[in-house]
Motif scaffolding. Structure first.
Motif: not given
Length: 342
Positions: A285, A288, A304
């Motif tokens: 993640p 990304y 995050l």
């Protein structure tokens, strides 16, 4: 710690907030060392990571400050939570991501002995040893208490310097921090220190770490910076942890929401740092957000951290409801009964 007599059941929420913030720092630390700045690649992240790395120190200091009140049913409950999340993570990795094998799934049932989580293996050792440690500390005078701290501290911070494995990740390190936390509780060292003094110490420490973070990693000085201000047995990072804990301990307020969220702090760690699924929780993640969406590294990390914290707290509510029906106290009674008959 309960200055407000109307809410005696609540722990000081400033310390509970500190625990949540420390766990968020641990998430950030893992993101930095695994994605953003592997092996101190970028000085700015080295600086941020060095400050975040104090979280483990603070966690054990808080444990020592409140003390461990050993109960066998709590050991069962803690072990059950470790197995619950270890097995759950491995099941997801096996069935969804196909990233582990059946053998790994079997090993997930033994999270402490197989060191699935190094922190919990060391913490469990401390928890099991706490009755003896507490009994010893109760018998010590203040001078003997200080002497004990000096002896363990010398072993912890000097003899193990440069030894990454022993840099606070074992019973010796946790015992020292636990005893230090107990000393702070028994002999209030913060009472005569003004808040401004804490802030000045934090500012000076931050500037020192900032300067050292930009030292060349191939130079002779940088390894000393790591030993003193990054590894868990570094004198500098221990001092930083004591100052951070002292600052929050002077702030008293009560919030049922924060206290409830803090009950899931361990779950946040157990979920996000299980190596069977950590790649899919914060590594991929993060890549990304940073590489594909072109969001800055710092902002991506903050996004995050917040998402992982909130999602893990939500997930843990299921575990909390389920565990209410597990007879840990009855299991303790039966176990004690069997032991007494031997």
């Amino acid at each position: 710690m309960t200055a407000n007599n109307n809410k005696p059941q609540l722990r000081n929420s400033s310390i509970e907030l500190l625990r949540i913030l420390c766990m968020m720092c641990i998430i950030g630390h893992h993101i930095i060392i695994n994605v953003l700045s592997v092996n101190f690649q970028y000085p700015i992240y080295t600086f941020v990571d060095s400050l975040m790395h104090v979280a483990v120190i603070v966690f054990v200091l808080i444990t020592g400050y409140y003390g461990i009140h050993f109960r066998l049913h709590k050991v069962f409950a803690l072990e059950a939570e470790l197995i619950y999340y270890s097995v759950l993570a491995s099941a997801v990795a096996l069935l969804v991501f196909h990233s582990i094998h059946i053998k790994d799934m079997v090993m997930s049932f033994f999270p402490v002995t197989k060191h699935v989580y190094w922190f919990m293996s060391a913490y469990m050792e401390l928890y099991l040893a706490s009755p003896l440690i507490n009994r010893l500390l109760e018998k010590l005078s203040k001078r003997q208490f200080i002497y004990m701290l000096l002896v363990i501290g010398f072993s912890y911070s000097v003899l193990f310097t440069g030894d990454t494995y022993n840099a606070g990740t074992n019973l010796t390190g946790f015992t020292f921090l636990y005893v230090l936390g107990r000393y702070i509780k028994c002999y209030p060292v913060y009472d005569n220190i003004k808040t401004n003094s804490f802030l000045i110490c934090l500012a000076l420490y931050t500037m020192l770490v900032l300067g050292c973070s930009f030292l060349p990693t191939t130079g002779r000085i940088f390894p000393h910076f790591v030993n003193w201000f990054y590894l868990y047995n570094g004198v500098g990072i221990i001092f930083f942890g004591v100052v951070v804990f002292g600052l929050f301990s002077r702030w008293t307020f009560f919030s049922p929401i924060i206290n409830k969220m803090a009950k899931s702090v361990l779950a946040i760690y157990l979920i996000h740092e299980n190596h069977a699924i950590s790649q899919y929780i914060y590594v991929k993640p993060m890549q990304y957000l940073h590489n594909y969406l072109q969001i800055g590294g710092g902002l991506s990390m903050i996004i995050l951290i917040v998402l992982i914290t909130l999602v893990c707290i939500a997930i843990d509510q299921i575990r909390i409801l389920f565990f209410r029906y597990l007879p840990f106290e009855k299991l303790e009674q039966k176990f004690t009964s069997v032991i007494n008959k031997i």
